[in-house]
Design a protein around this motif. Sequence first.
Motif, PDB file in Angstrom:
ATOM      1  N   ILE A 182      -2.539  11.505   1.914  1.00  0.00           N
ATOM      2  CA  ILE A 182      -3.820  10.816   2.055  1.00  0.00           C
ATOM      3  C   ILE A 182      -4.555  10.758   0.717  1.00  0.00           C
ATOM      4  N   HIS A 183      -4.712  11.906   0.063  1.00  0.00           N
ATOM      5  CA  HIS A 183      -5.482  11.949  -1.180  1.00  0.00           C
ATOM      6  C   HIS A 183      -4.736  11.275  -2.333  1.00  0.00           C
ATOM      7  N   THR A 184      -3.418  11.460  -2.385  1.00  0.00           N
ATOM      8  CA  THR A 184      -2.648  10.848  -3.475  1.00  0.00           C
ATOM      9  C   THR A 184      -2.733   9.338  -3.416  1.00  0.00           C
ATOM     10  N   PHE A 185      -2.497   8.765  -2.240  1.00  0.00           N
ATOM     11  CA  PHE A 185      -2.452   7.309  -2.165  1.00  0.00           C
ATOM     12  C   PHE A 185      -3.835   6.677  -2.116  1.00  0.00           C
ATOM     13  N   THR A 186      -4.869   7.471  -1.816  1.00  0.00           N
ATOM     14  CA  THR A 186      -6.229   6.987  -2.039  1.00  0.00           C
ATOM     15  C   THR A 186      -6.459   6.785  -3.537  1.00  0.00           C
ATOM     16  N   ALA A 187      -6.036   7.766  -4.337  1.00  0.00           N
ATOM     17  CA  ALA A 187      -6.178   7.663  -5.793  1.00  0.00           C
ATOM     18  C   ALA A 187      -5.306   6.535  -6.350  1.00  0.00           C
ATOM     19  N   VAL A 188      -4.086   6.381  -5.801  1.00  0.00           N
ATOM     20  CA  VAL A 188      -3.194   5.319  -6.279  1.00  0.00           C
ATOM     21  C   VAL A 188      -3.788   3.950  -5.974  1.00  0.00           C
ATOM     22  N   GLU A 189      -4.341   3.780  -4.780  1.00  0.00           N
ATOM     23  CA  GLU A 189      -4.932   2.483  -4.436  1.00  0.00           C
ATOM     24  C   GLU A 189      -6.114   2.165  -5.342  1.00  0.00           C
ATOM     25  N   SER A 190      -6.910   3.171  -5.676  1.00  0.00           N
ATOM     26  CA  SER A 190      -8.015   2.944  -6.603  1.00  0.00           C
ATOM     27  C   SER A 190      -7.497   2.461  -7.951  1.00  0.00           C
ATOM     28  N   GLY A 191      -6.410   3.072  -8.430  1.00  0.00           N
ATOM     29  CA  GLY A 191      -5.823   2.643  -9.698  1.00  0.00           C
ATOM     30  C   GLY A 191      -5.268   1.231  -9.647  1.00  0.00           C
ATOM     31  N   VAL A 192      -4.643   0.865  -8.523  1.00  0.00           N
ATOM     32  CA  VAL A 192      -4.088  -0.488  -8.384  1.00  0.00           C
ATOM     33  C   VAL A 192      -5.212  -1.513  -8.315  1.00  0.00           C
ATOM     34  N   LEU A 193      -6.303  -1.192  -7.625  1.00  0.00           N
ATOM     35  CA  LEU A 193      -7.446  -2.111  -7.579  1.00  0.00           C
ATOM     36  C   LEU A 193      -8.049  -2.303  -8.968  1.00  0.00           C
ATOM     37  N   LEU A 194      -8.086  -1.233  -9.755  1.00  0.00           N
ATOM     38  CA  LEU A 194      -8.551  -1.351 -11.139  1.00  0.00           C
ATOM     39  C   LEU A 194      -7.619  -2.269 -11.930  1.00  0.00           C
ATOM     40  N   ALA A 195      -6.302  -2.075 -11.781  1.00  0.00           N
ATOM     41  CA  ALA A 195      -5.346  -2.930 -12.487  1.00  0.00           C
ATOM     42  C   ALA A 195      -5.488  -4.395 -12.062  1.00  0.00           C
TER      43      ALA A 195
END
Length: 320
Positions: free
Chosen positions: A106-119
Amino acid sequence: MPAPNQSNTSPPPFLLMGVPDLEVFHVWISVPFCVTYIMALLGNTLVLLAVGLDRSLHEPMYCFIAMLALIDLIFSTAVVPKMLGVFWLDAREIGFEACFIQMFFIHTFTAVESGVLLAMSLDRYVAICHPLRYSTILTSPRAIQAGLLSLARGVGMVIPLMWLLTSLPYCSSRAIPHSYCEHMAVVGLACADTATSHRYSLSAATLLVGTDFAFITFSYCAILRAVLRLPSHRARLKALGTCGSHVFVILIFYIGGLLSMYLQMFTRSLAPHVQVLVADSYLTVPPMLNPLVYGIKVKQIQEGIRKLLGQLAGPRSSQA
């Protein structure tokens, strides 16, 4: 008789309570979550297949959309099946290790999604503000590298948190007043000082989300300024339409995530079942909405899905 070796005994499991105070309505509560999960599975799988099988969609923007689809599939599958097991079968027990594995995803892919939205926001910034340099600055391999960097950042942020949490001693009461292994609900069961893990989780989440959101806001302010300078009204509408879907997804993700996190941390007067339902909705609704938004707003994704469905229906119609 020799004393049993305590180091070899695994910790007792936790018990998920579902939605506190609404246990009698679990079956009815499960219906919208089941529907959203099925729609998330179908929608994100279609987006992934459409982007993967259509070579014309092997461009950075569509690579990022495919990454979001994959993240949403992992994100929702880590939570919803167990949640439905609690609602339907009263299967409340979850192993000690399984609980923290679920929390890790949950926490890892929340952070990953935030990074992808930034990209994605930077991708749109380059495409609109520096269109002549777009093909040299952003390529599909660089988009994949950005996704892998987001994954590494998420894992690097969450591993210390998992180490802090698993090293805590937990009390005899293992009942988690939640539908999944939510961080704050699990920490509340610890029989030790949790200030260190609390400070780390709050500061890491605030720093990551704050940094990403600041760069996203800067990107879209620059995009808006560039769009308003376009001489053609049609070009302005086209550019705003392309970015509109991204902005909608970003707002759902960040507002929902921050609302869920701070309700769990700071709102004591709010009914527990309201906090749980907000947190459950945050993990289930965005994965359903994202493919719908991109399927409706991005014409190339629409065409890719139509081609895919046509290819799947073609052999059946020829056999008939």
